[in-house]
Design a protein around this motif. Sequence first.
Motif, short mmCIF file in Angstrom:
data_model
loop_
_atom_site.label_atom_id
_atom_site.label_comp_id
_atom_site.label_asym_id
_atom_site.label_seq_id
_atom_site.Cartn_x
_atom_site.Cartn_y
_atom_site.Cartn_z
N GLY A 42 26.05 5.41 -12.50
CA GLY A 42 25.72 5.05 -13.88
C GLY A 42 25.03 6.16 -14.63
N ALA A 43 24.10 6.82 -13.96
CA ALA A 43 23.41 7.94 -14.59
C ALA A 43 24.36 9.11 -14.85
CB ALA A 43 22.24 8.40 -13.71
N LEU A 44 25.27 9.36 -13.92
CA LEU A 44 26.26 10.43 -14.09
C LEU A 44 27.16 10.16 -15.28
CD1 LEU A 44 27.56 13.02 -12.77
CD2 LEU A 44 29.17 11.43 -11.74
N VAL A 45 27.62 8.93 -15.42
CA VAL A 45 28.50 8.57 -16.54
C VAL A 45 27.74 8.69 -17.86
CG1 VAL A 45 29.78 6.65 -17.58
CG2 VAL A 45 30.03 7.13 -15.15
N ALA A 46 26.52 8.18 -17.91
CA ALA A 46 25.72 8.27 -19.15
C ALA A 46 25.42 9.73 -19.50
CB ALA A 46 24.43 7.47 -19.01
N PHE A 47 25.03 10.51 -18.50
CA PHE A 47 24.74 11.93 -18.73
C PHE A 47 26.00 12.66 -19.19
CE2 PHE A 47 24.58 16.32 -17.18
CZ PHE A 47 23.51 16.78 -17.92
N GLY A 48 27.14 12.31 -18.61
CA GLY A 48 28.40 12.94 -19.01
C GLY A 48 28.73 12.67 -20.47
N GLY A 49 28.44 11.47 -20.93
CA GLY A 49 28.66 11.15 -22.34
C GLY A 49 27.77 11.96 -23.26
N VAL A 50 26.51 12.10 -22.88
CA VAL A 50 25.57 12.89 -23.68
C VAL A 50 25.99 14.37 -23.64
CG1 VAL A 50 23.17 13.68 -23.83
CG2 VAL A 50 23.67 11.28 -23.36
N PHE A 51 26.38 14.86 -22.48
CA PHE A 51 26.81 16.25 -22.35
C PHE A 51 28.08 16.52 -23.17
CE2 PHE A 51 28.93 19.77 -20.15
CZ PHE A 51 27.91 20.71 -20.20
N GLY A 52 29.02 15.58 -23.15
CA GLY A 52 30.23 15.73 -23.95
C GLY A 52 29.94 15.79 -25.43
N TYR A 53 28.97 15.01 -25.86
CA TYR A 53 28.57 15.05 -27.27
C TYR A 53 27.89 16.37 -27.59
CZ TYR A 53 26.14 14.07 -31.61
OH TYR A 53 25.67 14.14 -32.90
N ALA A 54 27.01 16.84 -26.72
CA ALA A 54 26.28 18.08 -26.97
C ALA A 54 27.20 19.29 -26.97
CB ALA A 54 25.18 18.25 -25.92
N LYS A 55 28.20 19.27 -26.09
CA LYS A 55 29.08 20.43 -25.96
C LYS A 55 30.15 20.48 -27.04
CE LYS A 55 31.94 22.86 -22.64
NZ LYS A 55 32.56 22.84 -21.33
N VAL A 56 30.79 19.34 -27.30
CA VAL A 56 31.95 19.32 -28.20
C VAL A 56 31.67 18.56 -29.49
CG1 VAL A 56 34.41 18.73 -28.30
CG2 VAL A 56 33.41 19.38 -26.14
N GLY A 57 30.62 17.74 -29.51
CA GLY A 57 30.32 16.94 -30.69
C GLY A 57 31.12 15.65 -30.75
N SER A 58 31.60 15.18 -29.59
CA SER A 58 32.44 14.00 -29.53
C SER A 58 31.59 12.72 -29.53
CB SER A 58 33.31 14.04 -28.27
OG SER A 58 33.98 12.82 -28.09
N LEU A 59 31.67 11.98 -30.62
CA LEU A 59 30.96 10.69 -30.68
C LEU A 59 31.58 9.67 -29.73
CD1 LEU A 59 30.18 10.32 -34.47
CD2 LEU A 59 28.56 10.69 -32.61
N MET A 60 32.89 9.79 -29.49
CA MET A 60 33.56 8.88 -28.56
C MET A 60 33.01 9.07 -27.14
SD MET A 60 35.65 6.43 -28.30
CE MET A 60 36.84 6.42 -29.60
N SER A 61 32.80 10.32 -26.75
CA SER A 61 32.21 10.58 -25.42
C SER A 61 30.80 10.02 -25.34
CB SER A 61 32.16 12.09 -25.15
OG SER A 61 33.45 12.59 -24.95
#
Length: 134
Positions: A42-61
């Motif tokens: 769960g933490a990996l999935v949540a962190f991945g979403g935050v990282f995807g937003y920080a890296k690419v700016g993806s609100l969907m991630s």
Amino acid sequence: MEDSSANKNASSSSSVDSDIGFDISPARRRMGSPDYITYGVGALVAFGGVFGYAKVGSLMSLGSGLLFGSLILYGGYIHSVNRRDFLLAFLSSVVLCGVMGVRFFKTGKFMPAGLVLCVNLFQVIRFGYRFFMD
């Protein structure tokens, strides 16, 4: 004689609340052994979403990572309290396997879709094994 009945009522009211009608004793509220594996997923999935937003700016991630990460974390908590109750974490992992599996086979890139697919596939197999062995 009245003293013994008063003690009996006092001891029974400490573990059962007559207003709500169920057992609220500390032994009932105590959590079992924590499900660290599901917490980690769960933490990996949540962190991945935050990282995807920080890296690419993806609100969907960001949205899907936080949503599914929270569902898996809460499912891990439920599973820690009751070892037979893993449906929420299982179903969240199944959905993520489907979504990320399609994405992985479309792009062929291991990061992030392949990693999320592998981790959640492990969860599906783990909970499926537990379902059939219990």
